[in-house]
Design a protein around this motif. Structure first.
Motif, PDB file in Angstrom:
ATOM      1  N   ALA A  82      56.859  29.840  35.967  1.00 46.08           N
ATOM      2  CA  ALA A  82      58.258  29.405  35.892  1.00 46.08           C
ATOM      3  C   ALA A  82      59.180  30.533  35.446  1.00 46.08           C
ATOM      4  CB  ALA A  82      58.387  28.216  34.948  1.00 46.08           C
ATOM      5  N   ASN A  83      58.714  31.382  34.548  1.00 44.21           N
ATOM      6  CA  ASN A  83      59.569  32.462  34.039  1.00 44.21           C
ATOM      7  C   ASN A  83      60.042  33.388  35.155  1.00 44.21           C
ATOM      8  OD1 ASN A  83      59.447  31.601  31.407  1.00 44.21           O
ATOM      9  ND2 ASN A  83      57.811  33.011  30.806  1.00 44.21           N
ATOM     10  N   TYR A  84      59.182  33.573  36.164  1.00 45.01           N
ATOM     11  CA  TYR A  84      59.528  34.479  37.260  1.00 45.01           C
ATOM     12  C   TYR A  84      59.781  33.726  38.571  1.00 45.01           C
ATOM     13  CZ  TYR A  84      57.929  37.853  33.860  1.00 45.01           C
ATOM     14  OH  TYR A  84      57.794  38.585  32.709  1.00 45.01           O
ATOM     15  N   HIS A  85      59.784  32.383  38.520  1.00 48.32           N
ATOM     16  CA  HIS A  85      60.076  31.552  39.697  1.00 48.32           C
ATOM     17  C   HIS A  85      59.183  31.940  40.871  1.00 48.32           C
ATOM     18  CE1 HIS A  85      63.675  30.573  37.388  1.00 48.32           C
ATOM     19  NE2 HIS A  85      63.956  31.858  37.316  1.00 48.32           N
ATOM     20  N   LEU A  86      57.905  32.219  40.597  1.00 45.12           N
ATOM     21  CA  LEU A  86      57.025  32.774  41.609  1.00 45.12           C
ATOM     22  C   LEU A  86      56.881  31.848  42.815  1.00 45.12           C
ATOM     23  CD1 LEU A  86      54.159  34.281  39.406  1.00 45.12           C
ATOM     24  CD2 LEU A  86      56.120  35.465  40.421  1.00 45.12           C
ATOM     25  N   GLY A  87      57.009  32.443  44.002  1.00 42.72           N
ATOM     26  CA  GLY A  87      56.848  31.673  45.223  1.00 42.72           C
ATOM     27  C   GLY A  87      55.399  31.380  45.540  1.00 42.72           C
ATOM     28  N   GLY A  88      54.497  32.157  44.964  1.00 43.99           N
ATOM     29  CA  GLY A  88      53.081  31.954  45.210  1.00 43.99           C
ATOM     30  C   GLY A  88      52.238  32.521  44.096  1.00 43.99           C
ATOM     31  N   VAL A  89      50.988  32.083  44.057  1.00 38.42           N
ATOM     32  CA  VAL A  89      50.014  32.518  43.070  1.00 38.42           C
ATOM     33  C   VAL A  89      48.695  32.769  43.790  1.00 38.42           C
ATOM     34  CG1 VAL A  89      48.580  31.724  41.147  1.00 38.42           C
ATOM     35  CG2 VAL A  89      51.049  31.305  41.111  1.00 38.42           C
ATOM     36  N   VAL A  90      48.088  33.932  43.592  1.00 40.62           N
ATOM     37  CA  VAL A  90      46.770  34.216  44.151  1.00 40.62           C
ATOM     38  C   VAL A  90      45.738  34.140  43.028  1.00 40.62           C
ATOM     39  CG1 VAL A  90      45.331  35.813  45.451  1.00 40.62           C
ATOM     40  CG2 VAL A  90      47.787  35.755  45.873  1.00 40.62           C
ATOM     41  N   LEU A  91      44.739  33.288  43.221  1.00 39.74           N
ATOM     42  CA  LEU A  91      43.665  33.138  42.240  1.00 39.74           C
ATOM     43  C   LEU A  91      42.479  34.015  42.629  1.00 39.74           C
ATOM     44  CD1 LEU A  91      43.646  29.241  41.785  1.00 39.74           C
ATOM     45  CD2 LEU A  91      44.987  30.953  40.531  1.00 39.74           C
ATOM     46  N   PHE A  92      41.832  34.582  41.624  1.00 32.44           N
ATOM     47  CA  PHE A  92      40.649  35.401  41.847  1.00 32.44           C
ATOM     48  C   PHE A  92      39.438  34.728  41.208  1.00 32.44           C
ATOM     49  CE2 PHE A  92      44.128  38.069  42.842  1.00 32.44           C
ATOM     50  CZ  PHE A  92      43.669  39.008  43.748  1.00 32.44           C
ATOM     51  N   ARG A  93      38.306  35.374  41.237  1.00 33.88           N
ATOM     52  CA  ARG A  93      37.055  34.734  40.817  1.00 33.88           C
ATOM     53  C   ARG A  93      37.097  34.254  39.373  1.00 33.88           C
ATOM     54  NH1 ARG A  93      31.229  37.128  42.591  1.00 33.88           N
ATOM     55  NH2 ARG A  93      32.388  37.125  44.556  1.00 33.88           N
ATOM     56  N   ALA A  94      37.865  34.946  38.520  1.00 31.33           N
ATOM     57  CA  ALA A  94      37.916  34.571  37.102  1.00 31.33           C
ATOM     58  C   ALA A  94      38.470  33.169  36.893  1.00 31.33           C
ATOM     59  CB  ALA A  94      38.757  35.584  36.323  1.00 31.33           C
ATOM     60  N   SER A  95      39.282  32.684  37.823  1.00 32.17           N
ATOM     61  CA  SER A  95      39.832  31.337  37.679  1.00 32.17           C
ATOM     62  C   SER A  95      38.763  30.265  37.810  1.00 32.17           C
ATOM     63  CB  SER A  95      40.920  31.088  38.736  1.00 32.17           C
ATOM     64  OG  SER A  95      42.082  31.833  38.452  1.00 32.17           O
ATOM     65  N   PHE A  96      37.677  30.596  38.489  1.00 39.57           N
ATOM     66  CA  PHE A  96      36.652  29.599  38.801  1.00 39.57           C
ATOM     67  C   PHE A  96      35.403  29.733  37.930  1.00 39.57           C
ATOM     68  CE2 PHE A  96      39.235  30.682  42.448  1.00 39.57           C
ATOM     69  CZ  PHE A  96      39.725  29.444  42.832  1.00 39.57           C
ATOM     70  N   GLU A  97      35.207  30.895  37.338  1.00 35.04           N
ATOM     71  CA  GLU A  97      34.020  31.114  36.508  1.00 35.04           C
ATOM     72  C   GLU A  97      34.070  30.242  35.257  1.00 35.04           C
ATOM     73  OE1 GLU A  97      32.999  35.756  37.673  1.00 35.04           O
ATOM     74  OE2 GLU A  97      34.163  35.331  35.877  1.00 35.04           O
TER      75      GLU A  97
END
Length: 385
Positions: A82-97
């Protein structure tokens, strides 16, 4: 959980537009003809849904929509997005471990709930050597195979069946886009892209592109053709500057064919590589090259979202260590900027708009495409209000 939508006023504006005929999503560029009055009304009179949403956004929100933040160390907080109003987010392996699927889904739901305009949640789940989700046995008993291995064992049917299975898993988790398919052509085991490619000729790879796009559209998952204009035998751009010295004929007549097929099939996005493709632009990486983006827009008639590869990669940080790559990427024609350095780059782009380096009209052009993609993926649903 229902997807977070914009404010009620936008829903009301959309509803009024539909009832009164103030907007038509499919109006032709030359204007919609009123058959009763026998007059042609210019399209500009009828704001599109994305125009209505755009009209209620601040400059900061619009600039933020152009960033797809790369989160290498884990899932971001709703506040960060929200702070940067990001249009997208890319998740990497650390999000799932070590994160159960239900926990991840709750985290992604919280991101959507905490943002006025939800970001596109994306992941690289190509299969084979690039698997962020299925590498964790909590999500799948074994990692997805590469398209190359699947094609070798079961042909195109196996590849597309696998695409549907990936899409179902991503949807269940609340992930909106798979940054795939890889439609680079590589048949040499020494190539960096060899393991990630289908391993077939241009004709078969073009069929793969079109069929994968169709499968993703059927399933309601965003897809992204990569890496335009074709990676070939170029070295790994994660590590540093890489030059593709192949002929113009090779690039145009072979490597671009799958991209053309995927675009014709309705691909949501195209990701541009950081390779310096010398036959098209001798100086600039493809991601920063206006000439290469003109090919996409003018020759290939692609009006979807153009994305950069990660601007934090060595090919860009070594190429332009003293310049602002995000500003250069926008000048080249990109819509979505992938980077782990979103905080600094966000401010740099804002500064560039304030000092006139980039016009707000130019920002608006990209944000319209991003909002149109989000509408296509079902982000704004009046029934939820």
């Amino acid at each position: 959980m229902e997807r977070k939508t914009l404010t009620r006023i936008i829903v009301i504006l959309l509803s009024v537009g539909i009832v009164t005929g103030v907007y038509f999503m499919n109006a032709p560029a030359t204007g919609r003809v009123n058959t009763h009055l026998n007059i042609s009304i210019p399209k500009e009179i009828f704001p599109t849904p994305e125009d209505i949403i755009l009209s209620g956004m601040t400059l900061e929100e619009k600039v933020g929509q152009m960033f797809m933040g790369c989160f290498y160390q884990g899932t971001p907080s709703p506040e960060t997005v929200a702070n940067y109003h990001l249009g997208g987010v890319v998740l990497f392996r650390a999000s799932f471990e070590n994160t159960p699927p239900e926990t991840l889904r709750a985290q992604l739901d919280a991101i959507n709930d905490g943002n006025r305009i939800s970001p596109i949640i994306a992941v690289d789940e190509e299969g084979g050597s690039v698997v962020r989700v299925s590498a964790n046995p909590l999500y799948r008993s074994e990692p997805f195979q590469s398209p190359r291995a699947l094609f070798a064992s079961g042909g195109m049917d196996a590849v597309i069946a696998d695409t549907h299975e990936k899409n179902q898993l991503l949807q269940k988790l609340g992930i909106d886009m798979n940054l795939a398919p890889v439609i680079d052509i590589s048949q040499n085991p020494s190539d960096y892209m060899y393991e990630r490619s289908l391993g077939q000729n241009a004709k078969t790879t073009a069929q793969y592109a079109a069929k994968t796009v169709a499968a993703c559209k059927e399933d309601g998952i965003g897809c992204c053709l990569k890496h335009f204009p074709g990676y070939g035998n170029t070295a790994d751009t994660h590590n540093g500057i890489a030059t593709d010295s192949r002929s113009l004929e090779q690039i145009r007549e072979v490597d671009m064919k799958p991209f053309s097929a995927g675009i014709k099939a309705g691909a949501h996005a195209v990701l541009v590589s950081h390779n310096i493709v010398s036959s098209l632009d001798q100086e600039l990486p493809a991601s920063l090259s206006p000439a290469i983006h003109r090919i996409l827009r003018n020759e290939m008639k692609f009006d979807g979202v153009i994305m950069t590869d990660d601007l934090s990669m060595g090919a860009i940080t070594q190429f332009s260590p003293d310049t602002d790559s995000a500003v250069d990427a926008i000048a080249a024609g990109n819509d979505l900027l992938c980077t782990g350095d979103y905080a600094n780059q966000f401010q740099n782009v804002l500064n560039a708009v304030h000092d006139g380096t980039i016009s707000e009209k130019r920002i608006d052009r990209s944000v319209r495409r991003i909002l149109r993609l989000k509408l296509t993926l079902g982000f704004f649903n009046a029934e939820n209000e």
